[in-house]
Design a protein around this motif. Structure first.
Motif, mmCIF file in Angstrom:
data_model
loop_
_atom_site.group_PDB
_atom_site.id
_atom_site.type_symbol
_atom_site.label_atom_id
_atom_site.label_comp_id
_atom_site.label_asym_id
_atom_site.label_seq_id
_atom_site.Cartn_x
_atom_site.Cartn_y
_atom_site.Cartn_z
ATOM 1 N N ARG A 54 0.829 -1.209 0.000
ATOM 2 C CA ARG A 54 0.000 0.000 0.000
ATOM 3 C C ARG A 54 0.865 1.261 0.000
ATOM 4 O O ARG A 54 0.626 2.195 -0.760
ATOM 5 N N HIS A 97 -7.213 8.592 -0.302
ATOM 6 C CA HIS A 97 -7.323 7.171 0.027
ATOM 7 C C HIS A 97 -8.046 6.455 -1.105
ATOM 8 O O HIS A 97 -9.177 6.798 -1.435
ATOM 9 N N GLU A 100 -6.624 0.547 -3.291
ATOM 10 C CA GLU A 100 -5.374 -0.206 -3.161
ATOM 11 C C GLU A 100 -4.232 0.592 -2.543
ATOM 12 O O GLU A 100 -3.168 0.032 -2.285
ATOM 13 N N THR A 101 -4.415 1.881 -2.359
ATOM 14 C CA THR A 101 -3.290 2.687 -1.908
ATOM 15 C C THR A 101 -3.743 3.957 -1.201
ATOM 16 O O THR A 101 -4.875 4.392 -1.347
#
Length: 131
Positions: A54, A97, A100-101
Motif C-alpha cells: 500500500r 485514500h 489499493e493505496t
C-alpha cells in the motif's frame, strides 16, 4: 511562487531517481526481514511484501502526480464570492485514500485575502493516448 513550485513538482529524471531510492529501501527492508526469517515460506514472504504494498503504490502514485500539473496558474484565480484575485499559499499535501493505496498529493492552494475562502484548483482532464 517558482521556488515553492520547484519543490513540489518533479522532472521525470527526479521522480525516477526518487522511485529507485524508495525501491532500494523496500529491498533493504525486505532483505533484512528475510535474513531474520530464513525459513520463511513463499506465502509468508508474500504476506510480508503485502504489508508494504500500500505504501509503495502510494509513493509510486505521488511521484507520478508530481510530474504533472499541480494546479498553480500564472494568474491567480478569482474568488467565487467576491470576485477578487486570490493569494497563492503554496502546495499543501492532500491525503487521498484509494482502494489499493494511500497517497499524499501536493496541490496548489489559494486563499481569498478578503473572504478568507480557500481553494484547491481542480486538476485538468488528462489527454487521451490518441492526442
Amino acid at each position: 511562487m517558482s521556488r515553492q513550485r520547484s519543490r513540489a513538482r518533479r522532472t521525470s529524471a527526479e521522480t525516477r531517481e526518487e522511485f529507485l531510492e524508495r525501491a532500494g529501501e523496500l529491498w533493504d527492508s525486505f532483505n533484512s526481514w528475510y535474513k531474520a526469517h530464513p525459513d520463511a515460506t513463499f506465502d509468508e514472504m508474500e504476506e510480508e511484501l503485502g504489508r508494504q504494498r500500500r505504501a509503495v503504490l502510494g509513493n509510486f502514485l505521488e511521484l507520478s502526480i508530481r510530474q504533472g500539473d499541480l494546479g498553480a496558474t500564472p494568474e491567480a484565480p478569482y474568488c467565487e464570492r467576491c470576485r477578487r484575485p486570490m493569494d497563492f499559499k503554496g502546495y499543501p499535501v492532500k491525503k487521498v485514500h484509494g482502494l489499493e493505496t494511500d497517497a499524499k498529493v501536493p496541490r496548489a492552494y489559494y486563499v481569498c485575502p478578503t473572504c478568507e475562502v480557500g481553494f484547491f484548483p481542480p486538476r485538468p482532464a488528462t489527454e487521451t493516448a490518441e492526442g
